[in-house]
Design a protein around this motif. Structure first.
Motif, mmCIF file in Angstrom:
data_model
loop_
_atom_site.group_PDB
_atom_site.id
_atom_site.type_symbol
_atom_site.label_atom_id
_atom_site.label_comp_id
_atom_site.label_asym_id
_atom_site.label_seq_id
_atom_site.Cartn_x
_atom_site.Cartn_y
_atom_site.Cartn_z
ATOM 1 N N THR A 248 0.829 -1.204 0.000
ATOM 2 C CA THR A 248 0.000 0.000 0.000
ATOM 3 C C THR A 248 0.860 1.248 0.000
ATOM 4 N N GLY A 249 0.572 2.190 -0.923
ATOM 5 C CA GLY A 249 1.326 3.432 -1.021
ATOM 6 C C GLY A 249 2.396 3.409 -2.084
ATOM 7 N N ASP A 250 2.601 2.266 -2.752
ATOM 8 C CA ASP A 250 3.594 2.226 -3.832
ATOM 9 C C ASP A 250 3.094 3.048 -5.021
ATOM 10 N N ILE A 251 4.046 3.598 -5.759
ATOM 11 C CA ILE A 251 3.706 4.380 -6.959
ATOM 12 C C ILE A 251 3.773 3.460 -8.174
ATOM 13 N N LEU A 252 2.701 3.395 -8.938
ATOM 14 C CA LEU A 252 2.648 2.608 -10.166
ATOM 15 C C LEU A 252 2.911 3.529 -11.352
ATOM 16 N N TYR A 253 3.591 3.028 -12.350
ATOM 17 C CA TYR A 253 3.809 3.853 -13.541
ATOM 18 C C TYR A 253 3.582 3.034 -14.812
ATOM 19 N N TRP A 254 3.242 3.739 -15.880
ATOM 20 C CA TRP A 254 3.002 3.157 -17.201
ATOM 21 C C TRP A 254 3.995 3.778 -18.191
ATOM 22 N N GLY A 255 4.621 2.936 -18.977
ATOM 23 C CA GLY A 255 5.668 3.418 -19.862
ATOM 24 C C GLY A 255 7.029 3.024 -19.322
ATOM 25 N N ALA A 256 8.064 3.492 -19.956
ATOM 26 C CA ALA A 256 9.425 3.139 -19.525
ATOM 27 C C ALA A 256 9.800 3.890 -18.255
ATOM 28 N N LYS A 257 10.566 3.233 -17.426
ATOM 29 C CA LYS A 257 11.043 3.879 -16.194
ATOM 30 C C LYS A 257 11.892 5.089 -16.556
ATOM 31 N N GLY A 258 11.569 6.236 -15.945
ATOM 32 C CA GLY A 258 12.255 7.481 -16.267
ATOM 33 C C GLY A 258 11.628 8.192 -17.455
ATOM 34 N N ASN A 259 10.716 7.531 -18.133
ATOM 35 C CA ASN A 259 10.015 8.154 -19.261
ATOM 36 C C ASN A 259 8.529 7.767 -19.231
ATOM 37 N N ALA A 260 8.002 7.618 -18.015
ATOM 38 C CA ALA A 260 6.607 7.195 -17.837
ATOM 39 C C ALA A 260 5.648 8.289 -18.310
ATOM 40 N N TYR A 261 4.512 7.868 -18.852
ATOM 41 C CA TYR A 261 3.493 8.827 -19.297
ATOM 42 C C TYR A 261 2.261 8.842 -18.397
ATOM 43 N N HIS A 262 2.264 7.941 -17.357
ATOM 44 C CA HIS A 262 1.115 7.912 -16.449
ATOM 45 C C HIS A 262 1.556 7.277 -15.136
ATOM 46 N N VAL A 263 1.015 7.814 -14.014
ATOM 47 C CA VAL A 263 1.304 7.270 -12.684
ATOM 48 C C VAL A 263 0.018 7.195 -11.873
ATOM 49 N N ALA A 264 0.042 6.316 -10.842
ATOM 50 C CA ALA A 264 -1.107 6.166 -9.945
ATOM 51 C C ALA A 264 -0.601 5.615 -8.617
ATOM 52 N N ILE A 265 -1.512 5.473 -7.642
ATOM 53 C CA ILE A 265 -1.139 5.027 -6.300
ATOM 54 C C ILE A 265 -1.789 3.673 -6.026
ATOM 55 N N TYR A 266 -0.995 2.695 -5.588
ATOM 56 C CA TYR A 266 -1.525 1.384 -5.217
ATOM 57 C C TYR A 266 -2.167 1.498 -3.840
ATOM 58 N N VAL A 267 -3.460 1.117 -3.736
ATOM 59 C CA VAL A 267 -4.201 1.290 -2.482
ATOM 60 C C VAL A 267 -4.504 -0.041 -1.818
ATOM 61 N N GLY A 268 -3.918 -1.151 -2.320
ATOM 62 C CA GLY A 268 -4.135 -2.459 -1.717
ATOM 63 C C GLY A 268 -5.302 -3.201 -2.368
#
Length: 299
Positions: A248-268
């Protein structure tokens, strides 16, 4: 003596009664003989005619039984015809009903297929819209990041030239992130969930609207953690973690690491909260809805 005494008389002498009787008897016998001969010649055969009596066959019929049998047969034929007619009517009705049911079933199947096709097209349209929105967000963020990097480089150069000092050393994890010991995953998750339903606005940082990185940055601020503004930098913050070991609280990302185009928060519970796009706004969804590329842990 008379002068006519010597002339003989021409009249015949009269017959006596006895002679007349004899002549009559003879004539009668002749006539009788002729009559018998005529009768004999008129007969077609010399054989005597024998009268014969023709006996007609005697028909022994029980008329009452015959009539009763005929009536019974007619009744059975009538009943058989009625039964056959009823069976034909039922068969025709069954065929008509089956045809109607088949037609209705076909119409229902076609309607269901149309509905499924429409739902699939709608889902594809929404997915395409989300991808287009993310692509636009990615393009905008990339442009902003490039501008910020240029400005930061210029500012750093100016500071070095003016003071002659070296750049300050990063005290936090990742790219410009700080991770004090007072961080709380529950505070991050509670804040993120409280924003569900609000609008997505590109560049929004709250409190009434957010974009994806603006929501993540505002949520971590509740735990006194300062994150970079852009999703590319946020995907570099903290420590990389596997999607199979999320907390819980980890940051999720879409796209390449360091070049992500979208992020969200894992809520469990296999879910995340994110500002998806202008159509959906901020939502809570399953990871299967849109599988992220990777995750980082800042806490």
């Amino acid at each position: 003596m008379s002068h006519t005494a010597h002339i003989p008389s021409h009249r015949k002498p009269r017959l006596s009664a006895s002679k007349l009787a004899v002549r009559a008897g003879v004539a009668g016998g002749v006539l009788s003989t002729l009559a018998m001969a005529g009768t004999a010649s008129a007969s077609p055969s010399a054989e005597p005619v024998t009268d014969k009596t023709l006996e007609m066959p005697v028909l022994e019929l029980d008329l009452a039984a015959e009539v009763s049998s005929a009536v019974t047969t007619a009744a059975e034929n009538t009943r058989a015809a009625a039964v056959e007619g009823e069976l034909n009517a039922q068969e025709e009705s069954a065929r008509t009903g089956a045809a109607a049911e088949a037609k209705q079933a076909k119409a229902d199947a076609q309607q269901l297929a149309n509905a499924e096709k429409k739902a699939k097209e709608e889902a594809d349209r929404k997915a395409e819209t989300e991808r287009a929105s993310r692509d636009a967000d990615r393009t905008s963020l990339t442009s902003t990041s490039a501008s910020g990097s240029t400005a930061g480089s210029a500012s750093g150069s100016g500071s070095t030239a003016g003071k002659g000092s070296t750049p300050a050393k990063n005290s936090g994890k990742g790219s410009g992130a700080t991770a004090p010991t007072t961080g709380s995953a529950s505070a991050i998750v509670n804040f993120a969930r409280a924003q569900v339903g609000k609008a997505y606005v590109l560049g929004g940082t709250g409190p009434y609207s957010f974009d994806c990185s603006g929501l993540v940055r505002a949520a971590f601020k509740q735990a006194n953690i300062s994150l970079p503004r852009l999703s590319q930098d946020q995907s570099m913050a903290g420590t990389p973690v596997s999607l199979s070991a999320l907390q819980t609280g980890d940051i999720l990302y879409w796209g390449a690491k360091g070049n992500a185009y979208h992020v969200a928060i894992y809520v469990g519970g296999g879910k995340f909260v994110g500002a998806q796009n202008s159509n959906t706004g901020i939502v809570e969804r399953s990871l299967d809805y849109d599988r992220p590329t990777g995750a980082v842990r800042v806490l």
